[in-house]
Motif scaffolding. Structure first.
Motif, PDB file in Angstrom:
ATOM      1  N   GLY A 205      49.334  45.294  40.059  1.00 21.96           N
ATOM      2  CA  GLY A 205      49.835  45.662  41.395  1.00 21.96           C
ATOM      3  C   GLY A 205      51.355  45.816  41.385  1.00 21.96           C
TER       4      GLY A 205
ATOM      5  N   GLN B 265      38.180  41.808  36.419  1.00 21.54           N
ATOM      6  CA  GLN B 265      39.479  42.050  35.814  1.00 21.54           C
ATOM      7  C   GLN B 265      39.249  42.186  34.315  1.00 21.54           C
ATOM      8  OE1 GLN B 265      42.199  43.423  35.587  1.00 21.54           O
ATOM      9  NE2 GLN B 265      43.568  42.179  36.895  1.00 21.54           N
TER      10      GLN B 265
ATOM     11  N   PHE C  44      37.768  37.291  45.922  1.00 22.23           N
ATOM     12  CA  PHE C  44      37.252  36.806  44.631  1.00 22.23           C
ATOM     13  C   PHE C  44      35.798  36.400  44.796  1.00 22.23           C
ATOM     14  CE2 PHE C  44      41.119  35.373  41.890  1.00 22.23           C
ATOM     15  CZ  PHE C  44      41.746  36.583  42.124  1.00 22.23           C
TER      16      PHE C  44
ATOM     17  N   SER D  22      51.683  39.595  40.633  1.00 29.17           N
ATOM     18  CA  SER D  22      50.705  40.562  41.156  1.00 29.17           C
ATOM     19  C   SER D  22      50.120  41.473  40.085  1.00 29.17           C
ATOM     20  CB  SER D  22      51.348  41.399  42.262  1.00 29.17           C
ATOM     21  OG  SER D  22      52.489  42.065  41.773  1.00 29.17           O
TER      22      SER D  22
ATOM     23  N   SER E  27      47.036  39.516  24.015  1.00 25.47           N
ATOM     24  CA  SER E  27      48.150  38.629  24.381  1.00 25.47           C
ATOM     25  C   SER E  27      48.399  38.532  25.893  1.00 25.47           C
ATOM     26  CB  SER E  27      49.428  39.116  23.693  1.00 25.47           C
ATOM     27  OG  SER E  27      49.681  40.465  24.040  1.00 25.47           O
TER      28      SER E  27
ATOM     29  N   TRP F   9      36.815  47.036  20.576  1.00 20.82           N
ATOM     30  CA  TRP F   9      36.693  45.575  20.626  1.00 20.82           C
ATOM     31  C   TRP F   9      35.259  45.167  20.969  1.00 20.82           C
ATOM     32  CZ3 TRP F   9      39.578  47.127  25.355  1.00 20.82           C
ATOM     33  CH2 TRP F   9      38.892  46.865  26.554  1.00 20.82           C
TER      34      TRP F   9
ATOM     35  N   PHE G  74      53.878  44.914  30.142  1.00 21.98           N
ATOM     36  CA  PHE G  74      52.600  44.868  29.436  1.00 21.98           C
ATOM     37  C   PHE G  74      52.644  45.873  28.294  1.00 21.98           C
ATOM     38  CE2 PHE G  74      48.193  46.084  28.550  1.00 21.98           C
ATOM     39  CZ  PHE G  74      47.762  44.842  28.098  1.00 21.98           C
TER      40      PHE G  74
ATOM     41  N   VAL H 141      54.032  44.290  42.540  1.00 22.51           N
ATOM     42  CA  VAL H 141      54.559  44.415  43.896  1.00 22.51           C
ATOM     43  C   VAL H 141      56.088  44.535  43.923  1.00 22.51           C
ATOM     44  CG1 VAL H 141      54.779  43.241  46.124  1.00 22.51           C
ATOM     45  CG2 VAL H 141      52.567  43.319  44.972  1.00 22.51           C
TER      46      VAL H 141
ATOM     47  N   THR I 183      47.725  35.164  27.849  1.00 21.64           N
ATOM     48  CA  THR I 183      48.621  34.119  27.323  1.00 21.64           C
ATOM     49  C   THR I 183      50.055  34.339  27.823  1.00 21.64           C
ATOM     50  OG1 THR I 183      47.198  33.752  25.446  1.00 21.64           O
ATOM     51  CG2 THR I 183      49.476  33.047  25.188  1.00 21.64           C
TER      52      THR I 183
ATOM     53  N   GLY J  21      40.649  41.706  30.357  1.00 19.82           N
ATOM     54  CA  GLY J  21      41.514  40.698  29.719  1.00 19.82           C
ATOM     55  C   GLY J  21      40.693  39.460  29.438  1.00 19.82           C
TER      56      GLY J  21
ATOM     57  N   PRO K 102      45.754  34.582  36.482  1.00 19.66           N
ATOM     58  CA  PRO K 102      46.206  33.442  35.661  1.00 19.66           C
ATOM     59  C   PRO K 102      47.685  33.102  35.850  1.00 19.66           C
ATOM     60  CG  PRO K 102      44.895  34.970  34.360  1.00 19.66           C
ATOM     61  CD  PRO K 102      45.089  35.623  35.678  1.00 19.66           C
ATOM     62  N   ALA K 103      48.564  34.120  35.946  1.00 22.30           N
ATOM     63  CA  ALA K 103      49.996  33.827  36.111  1.00 22.30           C
ATOM     64  C   ALA K 103      50.246  33.099  37.434  1.00 22.30           C
ATOM     65  CB  ALA K 103      50.810  35.124  36.061  1.00 22.30           C
ATOM     66  N   GLY K 104      49.660  33.609  38.510  1.00 21.80           N
ATOM     67  CA  GLY K 104      49.902  33.039  39.836  1.00 21.80           C
ATOM     68  C   GLY K 104      49.328  31.645  40.009  1.00 21.80           C
TER      69      GLY K 104
ATOM     70  N   ILE L  40      52.665  35.744  44.823  1.00 21.82           N
ATOM     71  CA  ILE L  40      51.880  36.963  45.077  1.00 21.82           C
ATOM     72  C   ILE L  40      50.877  37.121  43.942  1.00 21.82           C
ATOM     73  CG2 ILE L  40      51.966  39.435  45.585  1.00 21.82           C
ATOM     74  CD1 ILE L  40      54.987  39.147  46.094  1.00 21.82           C
TER      75      ILE L  40
HETATM   76  P1  FAD Z   1      46.214  39.832  37.134  1.00 19.75           P
HETATM   77  O1  FAD Z   1      45.179  39.160  36.380  1.00 19.75           O
HETATM   78  O2  FAD Z   1      46.154  41.320  37.258  1.00 19.75           O
HETATM   79  O3  FAD Z   1      46.273  39.190  38.598  1.00 19.75           O
HETATM   80  C1  FAD Z   1      47.130  39.728  39.562  1.00 19.75           C
HETATM   81  C2  FAD Z   1      46.534  39.543  40.941  1.00 19.75           C
HETATM   82  O4  FAD Z   1      47.473  40.047  41.909  1.00 19.75           O
HETATM   83  C3  FAD Z   1      45.265  40.374  41.137  1.00 19.75           C
HETATM   84  O5  FAD Z   1      44.195  39.519  41.487  1.00 19.75           O
HETATM   85  C4  FAD Z   1      45.614  41.348  42.240  1.00 19.75           C
HETATM   86  O6  FAD Z   1      44.546  41.595  43.137  1.00 19.75           O
HETATM   87  C5  FAD Z   1      46.767  40.656  42.965  1.00 19.75           C
HETATM   88  N1  FAD Z   1      47.627  41.606  43.674  1.00 19.75           N
HETATM   89  C6  FAD Z   1      48.005  42.843  43.267  1.00 19.75           C
HETATM   90  N2  FAD Z   1      48.750  43.437  44.231  1.00 19.75           N
HETATM   91  C7  FAD Z   1      48.835  42.549  45.269  1.00 19.75           C
HETATM   92  C8  FAD Z   1      49.438  42.601  46.565  1.00 19.75           C
HETATM   93  N3  FAD Z   1      50.097  43.688  47.004  1.00 19.75           N
HETATM   94  N4  FAD Z   1      49.325  41.508  47.358  1.00 19.75           N
HETATM   95  C9  FAD Z   1      48.649  40.408  46.946  1.00 19.75           C
HETATM   96  N5  FAD Z   1      48.024  40.325  45.733  1.00 19.75           N
HETATM   97  C10 FAD Z   1      48.132  41.375  44.915  1.00 19.75           C
HETATM   98  N6  FAD Z   1      44.610  40.202  27.956  1.00 19.75           N
HETATM   99  C11 FAD Z   1      44.109  39.210  27.210  1.00 19.75           C
HETATM  100  O7  FAD Z   1      44.660  38.108  27.233  1.00 19.75           O
HETATM  101  N7  FAD Z   1      43.001  39.388  26.449  1.00 19.75           N
HETATM  102  C12 FAD Z   1      42.359  40.582  26.357  1.00 19.75           C
HETATM  103  O8  FAD Z   1      41.357  40.692  25.663  1.00 19.75           O
HETATM  104  C13 FAD Z   1      42.894  41.670  27.103  1.00 19.75           C
HETATM  105  N8  FAD Z   1      42.290  42.879  27.091  1.00 19.75           N
HETATM  106  C14 FAD Z   1      42.830  43.900  27.814  1.00 19.75           C
HETATM  107  C15 FAD Z   1      42.243  45.171  27.739  1.00 19.75           C
HETATM  108  C16 FAD Z   1      42.817  46.232  28.424  1.00 19.75           C
HETATM  109  C17 FAD Z   1      42.202  47.587  28.318  1.00 19.75           C
HETATM  110  C18 FAD Z   1      43.976  46.034  29.218  1.00 19.75           C
HETATM  111  C19 FAD Z   1      44.606  47.170  29.963  1.00 19.75           C
HETATM  112  C20 FAD Z   1      44.536  44.767  29.323  1.00 19.75           C
HETATM  113  C21 FAD Z   1      43.979  43.699  28.631  1.00 19.75           C
HETATM  114  N9  FAD Z   1      44.537  42.423  28.712  1.00 19.75           N
HETATM  115  C22 FAD Z   1      44.047  41.419  27.927  1.00 19.75           C
HETATM  116  C23 FAD Z   1      45.677  42.132  29.600  1.00 19.75           C
HETATM  117  C24 FAD Z   1      45.253  41.407  30.889  1.00 19.75           C
HETATM  118  O9  FAD Z   1      44.413  42.254  31.653  1.00 19.75           O
HETATM  119  C25 FAD Z   1      46.494  41.043  31.724  1.00 19.75           C
HETATM  120  O10 FAD Z   1      47.579  40.787  30.892  1.00 19.75           O
HETATM  121  C26 FAD Z   1      46.273  39.819  32.607  1.00 19.75           C
HETATM  122  O11 FAD Z   1      45.179  40.020  33.461  1.00 19.75           O
HETATM  123  C27 FAD Z   1      47.545  39.538  33.412  1.00 19.75           C
HETATM  124  O12 FAD Z   1      47.346  38.462  34.293  1.00 19.75           O
HETATM  125  P2  FAD Z   1      48.211  38.352  35.620  1.00 19.75           P
HETATM  126  O13 FAD Z   1      47.936  37.025  36.223  1.00 19.75           O
HETATM  127  O14 FAD Z   1      49.615  38.725  35.334  1.00 19.75           O
HETATM  128  O15 FAD Z   1      47.677  39.525  36.549  1.00 19.75           O
END
Ligand code: FAD
Length: 414
Positions: A163, A41, A37, A160, A302, A214, A295, A165, A305, A43, A13-15, A9
């Motif tokens: 999100g 986002q 896309f 997600s 972080s 920042w 988070f 989920v 990563t 980060g 980057p994680a997915g 889901i």
């Molecule tokens: P995401 O990148 O959020 O991807 C999750 C995906 O799941 C999204 O595309 C979303 O659309 C999808 N999704 C959600 N719900 C559903 C659903 N029901 N069904 C299907 N798909 C769904 N991190 C850094 O490393 N460097 C930084 O400089 C940094 N700055 C930040 C600044 C702020 C203010 C904040 C709040 C965070 C920051 N972060 C930073 C953290 C970073 O945003 C997240 O840690 C990172 O994006 C997490 O990646 P992810 O793959 O877990 O999730």
């Protein structure tokens, strides 16, 4: 009903790291992604450690041609005080650089490369319900036209992000112990950028360590600028289209006029109350990765990563599980990820308590200590040979106390 080995889901980057790794092991993997896309986002500043995860999942090569801004260090400032870390001068042997990325481009490329590996990546497909069992998981989702579908998988990786989920559906979230904070940010034209400011993230601490700003430079000459602080402060800066945020960024003395005549590329956006925890990271038929877990705070960049680290490890555990091994999810997954999160938790606490600043802005900082802290800042938070990892919960307050006592004694003697 469509049946797959692994349903992921989210295509962040994680997915994409998880899905690419599992595809390489020969599984039938599908990603359901809610958004179309490219999507914005936050980060944008990565840590060198994530290059290892991108490499192991086979995604780094796809990113390289995009020529993202190279990041070789991090600079912290408070008024006149300044401390720069260079990743090439760090304790842990590892990557000495990474990228600063516009996530719309970065995540799109990750998703495209993941699809090129044979993963079935579906955009505008929102997961709405999940039923988990020992061998069979049922996932309901809506397609881009809003029509409901059902898919069956042997295992689910929830990536997600915000999100959340499965934490939402299975009531797994728990509140964060941190003060509720927020951030307001935009991208700006950056004509006054110096060479030094191109390779580094600049972090300015102000407001007695309660707030910070920042500046994350991109390769197209623009820069992401965000202010983080207590919820009420950010709400006030963000109201009326971010009027006060804009004023602050143009006039904040410590930025030295860098953005005084800059154009804002989009209306400032705000995110509030992003810190959140989780009661468990895995369960029957599923595992959580990335921001679906915990988070903390953006201060040390972080998030991505941890997303790539947990995406990769969750995929490795899923592989072992699907091979019929009796995986100890608590020990081999949750405790490993938690260990890294806990290291950063100590540094985030140290940032807002001011201990981190006391150390890095001290008149004198031992070069070995600086190297060890640098490796934490590079994301190498699983290296137990680093005292600043191993003793993360005590070392910052203890060292800060010693520095303060020493500075007080020097002052008294002068
Ligand atoms: P995401 O990148 O959020 O991807 C999750 C995906 O799941 C999204 O595309 C979303 O659309 C999808 N999704 C959600 N719900 C559903 C659903 N029901 N069904 C299907 N798909 C769904 N991190 C850094 O490393 N460097 C930084 O400089 C940094 N700055 C930040 C600044 C702020 C203010 C904040 C709040 C965070 C920051 N972060 C930073 C953290 C970073 O945003 C997240 O840690 C990172 O994006 C997490 O990646 P992810 O793959 O877990 O999730």
């Amino acid at each position: 009903m469509q049946t797959v080995d692994v349903l992921v889901i989210g295509a962040g980057p994680a997915g994409t790291v998880a899905a690419s790794y599992l595809k390489k092991q020969g599984y039938d993997v599908t990603i359901l992604e809610k958004e179309k896309f490219p999507r914005f986002q936050i980060g944008e500043s990565l840590l060198p450690c994530c290059m290892e995860h991108l490499t192991e999942s086979g995604l780094r090569e796809a990113i390289e041609p995009l020529n993202f801004q190279k990041k070789t260090g991090a600079a912290f400032m408070r008024g006149e005080k300044r401390c720069e870390f260079f990743f090439e001068d760090q304790f842990t042997k590892g990557w000495t650089w990474t990228w600063q990325v516009k996530r719309a481009d970065f995540d799109s490329k990750l998703a495209e490369a993941t699809r090129a590996k044979g993963v079935d990546v579906n955009f505008e497909c929102e997961v709405t319900a999940v039923q988990c069992g020992p061998d069979k998981q049922i996932i309901d989702y809506n397609d881009p036209a809003g029509n409901p579908h059902r898919i069956e998988a042997k295992f689910i990786i929830d990536s997600s992000g915000y999100g959340r989920v499965l934490p939402r559906l299975f009531d797994l979230s728990k509140p964060s112990a941190f003060t509720p904070r927020g951030a307001v940010f935009s991208h700006l034209e950056d004509k006054n950028r110096t060479e030094k400011a191109s390779n580094n993230i600049f972090v300015h601490s102000f407001d007695s360590n309660k707030s910070w700003i920042w500046a994350i430079p991109f390769s197209d000459g623009s820069t992401s600028v965000g202010i983080v602080g207590d919820r009420e402060k950010i709400e006030a800066l963000a109201e009326n289209g971010g009027e006060k945020y804009k004023e602050f960024v143009k006039n904040f003395e410590d930025l030295g006029g860098r953005f005084s005549d800059s154009q804002f590329k989009f209306e400032p956006r705000a995110i509030l109350g992003y810190s959140i925890g989780v009661k468990q990271m895995s369960g029957e038929g599923f595992v959580l990765s990335g921001n679906s877990t915990e988070f903390l705070d953006p201060i040390f960049s972080s998030g991505v990563t941890f997303a790539t680290a947990s995406g990769l490890l969750s995929a490795k555990m899923t592989h072992r599980h699907l091979q019929g091994e009796n995986v100890d999810w608590k020990k081999d997954y949750e405790q490993v990820i938690q260990k890294g999160i806990d290291v950063f938790r100590s540094y985030v606490s140290g940032w807002y308590s001011g201990d981190f600043q006391t150390i890095v802005f001290a008149k004198y900082i031992d070069e070995d200590i600086k190297r060890q802290i640098c490796s934490v800042l590079a994301g190498y938070v699983w290296d137990q040979s680093n005292p600043f990892v191993k003793k993360h919960d005590t070392i910052l307050p203890t060292l800060a106390k010693v520095i303060k006592m020493k500075e007080k004694a020097e002052e008294a003697n002068s």
